[in-house]
Design an enzyme around this catalytic site. Sequence first.
Site, PDB file in Angstrom:
ATOM      1  N   TYR A 284      -3.017   2.843 100.951  1.00  0.00           N
ATOM      2  CA  TYR A 284      -2.778   3.204  99.554  1.00  0.00           C
ATOM      3  C   TYR A 284      -2.895   1.968  98.648  1.00  0.00           C
ATOM      4  O   TYR A 284      -3.661   1.947  97.679  1.00  0.00           O
ATOM      5  CB  TYR A 284      -1.382   3.839  99.430  1.00  0.00           C
ATOM      6  CG  TYR A 284      -0.918   3.967  98.013  1.00  0.00           C
ATOM      7  CD1 TYR A 284      -1.576   4.807  97.124  1.00  0.00           C
ATOM      8  CD2 TYR A 284       0.171   3.234  97.551  1.00  0.00           C
ATOM      9  CE1 TYR A 284      -1.154   4.910  95.810  1.00  0.00           C
ATOM     10  CE2 TYR A 284       0.599   3.337  96.239  1.00  0.00           C
ATOM     11  CZ  TYR A 284      -0.074   4.172  95.373  1.00  0.00           C
ATOM     12  OH  TYR A 284       0.345   4.263  94.076  1.00  0.00           O
TER      13      TYR A 284
ATOM     14  N   THR B 162      -0.289  -0.402  91.424  1.00  0.00           N
ATOM     15  CA  THR B 162       0.982  -0.378  92.149  1.00  0.00           C
ATOM     16  C   THR B 162       1.369  -1.749  92.678  1.00  0.00           C
ATOM     17  O   THR B 162       0.496  -2.567  93.005  1.00  0.00           O
ATOM     18  CB  THR B 162       0.864   0.615  93.335  1.00  0.00           C
ATOM     19  OG1 THR B 162       1.999   0.456  94.185  1.00  0.00           O
ATOM     20  CG2 THR B 162      -0.370   0.362  94.165  1.00  0.00           C
TER      21      THR B 162
END
Length: 327
Positions: free
Chosen positions: A141, A117
């Site tokens: 995350y 990501t």
Amino acid sequence: MTKILVTGGAGYIGSHACKVLAREGYTPIVFDNISTGWEEAVKFGPLEKGDLLDRARLDEVFAKHKPDAIMHFAALSQVGESMQVPGWYWRSNVLGAVNLCEAAVEAGCAKFIFSSTCATYGDQDGVVLDENSLQMPINAYGASKRAIEDILANFGETFELKHVIFRYFNVAGGDEAAEIGEFHRPETHLIPIVLDAVDGKRDKLTIYGTDYDTPDGTCIRDYVHVMDLVEAHVLGLKWLEAGKDSRAFNLGTGSGFSVREVMNAAGQVTNRPVPYEEGDRRPGDATRLVSGSSRAIDELGWKPRRSTMPQMIEDAWRWHQTGHYEK
Ligand code: UFG
């Protein structure tokens, strides 16, 4: 036929990957614990239920199917949640990936495509984000995904395990035929929430922060169509099949849209008002995340075809109107 183990294949991105893999002549073997995914989305190959934290179950699936490569999508993936319960993210994402890498090495499966990501870059407003940018995540995350990138690099030095890492910007849209699409419960992603607000499934959208240093005060993201994204994964697979080295690629378009711009586009595509209120910032959100790289286009030959904002909203809206897995 070449078998690909698709972890998280019952989820939004994983199910679209399975559709494209099947179309390209591969057999996707879905490994999923169905915690955030949907059994109904597994339509393109067998489903093996299991959890990445269960190493014995993983070994069983490797022994049964002998996959040639892995596409690893399974993960907890909500930025906001990761700020509230970071331990879940470290345990599930990082330990899960360690198990998967070890099981792959022991089974002799040497090709690994990883769903990373742009959240690994953190909040570097003003910096062009390319694959060589510093990775300084600002939420658990992103930090858990960066850790997995390190694990892959380390395993690659020690064992026969080559990887392609894709750092996604914001994934949106859905299958053109609306056979599968984006559906999370609870939903946290902007475009499905906007569409819920448009058709009355929720009262309104809350804009998380209107005081960011951007032209209209709301956060800016780079949205990429899920079908374009998964097509890049097939190119990543072919890259490894051709014997090329491990490599990381950003997957974004290079164009940024603010939250208000996304809302306006949704109003235009659906021809309906978007009810909203202005709220506080959501912890963990970066101001602006826009890809500054064309490496995937230059090196993989990636050709994004559907990643315009109206097209992504149109495809998401078509799926939204099917009532999807709510039936
Ligand atoms: N937003 C709102 N209101 C909402 C939901 C979102 O204003 O109800 C805003 C967010 O604050 C953010 C933008 O819309 O500024 C996009 O938010 P999303 O939750 O849709 O997406 P994120 O950017 O937080 O994260 C997503 C994925 C991650 C991925 C990341 C990369 O959830 O897995 O994109 O940027 F890593």
